[in-house]
Design a protein around this motif. Sequence first.
Motif, PDB file in Angstrom:
ATOM      1  N   GLY A   1      -7.413   7.702  -6.353  1.00 57.20           N
ATOM      2  CA  GLY A   1      -8.126   6.433  -6.273  1.00 57.20           C
ATOM      3  C   GLY A   1      -8.277   5.696  -7.584  1.00 57.20           C
ATOM      4  O   GLY A   1      -8.803   4.577  -7.612  1.00 57.20           O
ATOM      5  N   LYS A   2      -7.854   6.306  -8.693  1.00 57.51           N
ATOM      6  CA  LYS A   2      -7.917   5.643  -9.987  1.00 57.51           C
ATOM      7  C   LYS A   2      -6.567   5.040 -10.337  1.00 57.51           C
ATOM      8  O   LYS A   2      -5.532   5.649 -10.084  1.00 57.51           O
ATOM      9  CB  LYS A   2      -8.330   6.628 -11.084  1.00 57.51           C
ATOM     10  CG  LYS A   2      -9.775   7.087 -11.024  1.00 57.51           C
ATOM     11  CD  LYS A   2     -10.093   7.977 -12.215  1.00 57.51           C
ATOM     12  CE  LYS A   2     -11.548   8.412 -12.210  1.00 57.51           C
ATOM     13  NZ  LYS A   2     -11.854   9.287 -13.378  1.00 57.51           N
ATOM     14  N   VAL A   3      -6.600   3.867 -10.937  1.00 54.04           N
ATOM     15  CA  VAL A   3      -5.376   3.191 -11.345  1.00 54.04           C
ATOM     16  C   VAL A   3      -5.160   3.413 -12.841  1.00 54.04           C
ATOM     17  O   VAL A   3      -6.030   3.098 -13.656  1.00 54.04           O
ATOM     18  CB  VAL A   3      -5.439   1.679 -11.054  1.00 54.04           C
ATOM     19  CG1 VAL A   3      -4.128   1.015 -11.455  1.00 54.04           C
ATOM     20  CG2 VAL A   3      -5.742   1.428  -9.588  1.00 54.04           C
TER      21      VAL A   3
ATOM     22  N   HIS B   1      -6.399   4.877 -17.895  1.00 54.23           N
ATOM     23  CA  HIS B   1      -7.432   4.337 -17.002  1.00 54.23           C
ATOM     24  C   HIS B   1      -8.665   4.059 -17.845  1.00 54.23           C
ATOM     25  O   HIS B   1      -9.196   4.957 -18.509  1.00 54.23           O
ATOM     26  CB  HIS B   1      -7.773   5.334 -15.895  1.00 54.23           C
ATOM     27  CG  HIS B   1      -8.973   4.923 -15.074  1.00 54.23           C
ATOM     28  ND1 HIS B   1      -8.907   3.964 -14.091  1.00 54.23           N
ATOM     29  CD2 HIS B   1     -10.269   5.329 -15.135  1.00 54.23           C
ATOM     30  CE1 HIS B   1     -10.104   3.811 -13.553  1.00 54.23           C
ATOM     31  NE2 HIS B   1     -10.947   4.618 -14.162  1.00 54.23           N
TER      32      HIS B   1
ATOM     33  N   GLN C   1       0.818   7.846  -6.499  1.00 52.19           N
ATOM     34  CA  GLN C   1       1.527   6.651  -6.062  1.00 52.19           C
ATOM     35  C   GLN C   1       1.972   5.916  -7.324  1.00 52.19           C
ATOM     36  O   GLN C   1       1.176   5.732  -8.250  1.00 52.19           O
ATOM     37  CB  GLN C   1       0.637   5.741  -5.212  1.00 52.19           C
ATOM     38  CG  GLN C   1       0.316   6.294  -3.835  1.00 52.19           C
ATOM     39  CD  GLN C   1      -0.585   5.343  -3.047  1.00 52.19           C
ATOM     40  OE1 GLN C   1      -1.687   5.026  -3.470  1.00 52.19           O
ATOM     41  NE2 GLN C   1      -0.105   4.885  -1.916  1.00 52.19           N
TER      42      GLN C   1
ATOM     43  N   TRP D   1      -1.285   5.635  -9.516  1.00 56.04           N
ATOM     44  CA  TRP D   1      -2.528   5.833  -8.785  1.00 56.04           C
ATOM     45  C   TRP D   1      -2.749   7.325  -8.597  1.00 56.04           C
ATOM     46  O   TRP D   1      -1.898   8.025  -8.053  1.00 56.04           O
ATOM     47  CB  TRP D   1      -2.456   5.152  -7.422  1.00 56.04           C
ATOM     48  CG  TRP D   1      -2.499   3.652  -7.486  1.00 56.04           C
ATOM     49  CD1 TRP D   1      -1.536   2.818  -7.978  1.00 56.04           C
ATOM     50  CD2 TRP D   1      -3.563   2.811  -7.046  1.00 56.04           C
ATOM     51  NE1 TRP D   1      -1.926   1.511  -7.879  1.00 56.04           N
ATOM     52  CE2 TRP D   1      -3.168   1.472  -7.304  1.00 56.04           C
ATOM     53  CE3 TRP D   1      -4.801   3.051  -6.453  1.00 56.04           C
ATOM     54  CZ2 TRP D   1      -3.978   0.388  -6.979  1.00 56.04           C
ATOM     55  CZ3 TRP D   1      -5.604   1.970  -6.121  1.00 56.04           C
ATOM     56  CH2 TRP D   1      -5.199   0.662  -6.394  1.00 56.04           C
TER      57      TRP D   1
ATOM     58  N   GLU E   1       2.135   1.017 -12.490  1.00 52.01           N
ATOM     59  CA  GLU E   1       0.823   1.593 -12.266  1.00 52.01           C
ATOM     60  C   GLU E   1       0.968   2.982 -11.645  1.00 52.01           C
ATOM     61  O   GLU E   1       1.830   3.222 -10.812  1.00 52.01           O
ATOM     62  CB  GLU E   1      -0.027   0.724 -11.340  1.00 52.01           C
ATOM     63  CG  GLU E   1      -0.392  -0.622 -11.929  1.00 52.01           C
ATOM     64  CD  GLU E   1      -1.243  -1.449 -10.988  1.00 52.01           C
ATOM     65  OE1 GLU E   1      -1.794  -2.461 -11.436  1.00 52.01           O
ATOM     66  OE2 GLU E   1      -1.354  -1.088  -9.785  1.00 52.01           O
TER      67      GLU E   1
END
Length: 229
Positions: free
Chosen positions: A106-108, A32, A96, A103, A101
């Motif tokens: 809330g950060k990718v 990130h 997720q 998650w 990606e």
Amino acid sequence: MNMKIVCTAVLFICSYFSYAQQPHNLTGVYLHTGSAYNTLWLIQDQYLSQIQYNPHSYISTQGGPFSLSGNQLRYNIEYFDAVPDSVGLQKTEILQVKDGELWVNGKVFIKQKAKSQDLDGLWRITGRMTTENKIDEIPRGDRRTVKILVDGFFQWIAINPASKGFYGTGGGTYTLQNGKYTEKVLFFSRDNSRIGATLGFNGEIKNDKWHHSGFSSKGDPIYEVWSRD
């Protein structure tokens, strides 16, 4: 209600939850890129490490062994230099995973390109060459140095979870080609001036042990033996 519609709906719901509960193979490197600092996740052999750093300085690291159930990742904190009192606790992250990606809160995190190499794995230092050219074995104990290598990235961490001790870390990218092991430093907790340095070593796997020799970042000669942990 039409029985066919009901059955179709039930099958869809079952399929959804079955998919949601499938364990993901998280092995790899995830990055990130933030405005103030980067966060890097290294995941290998049921062990994870999270590092925060920017191009000029190291910030912090935390990690330990983990388990994954559905979208819940739980890991036992074996080290966290920014919050030492958290060592020994368990942390849960809701994940997720989609299209490369990751998650987290809330950060990718973008999965970095896979670069599998023979040294990929979780290693623990188990021997050092003495001045008498003998290998001194380092028995398993509370204090230890481990090294994570995965997809072209590495990190070593010197820790003692029993006493919440943290003694240093460093990491970056690596290659192993024709017996030559090369590191490029992205972060080093003991000396930010080493960031960007390229270090060359001899590297060879003998009897499933990694023999690592050359000169340390301080210029001292080293010969280390590492075993898979």
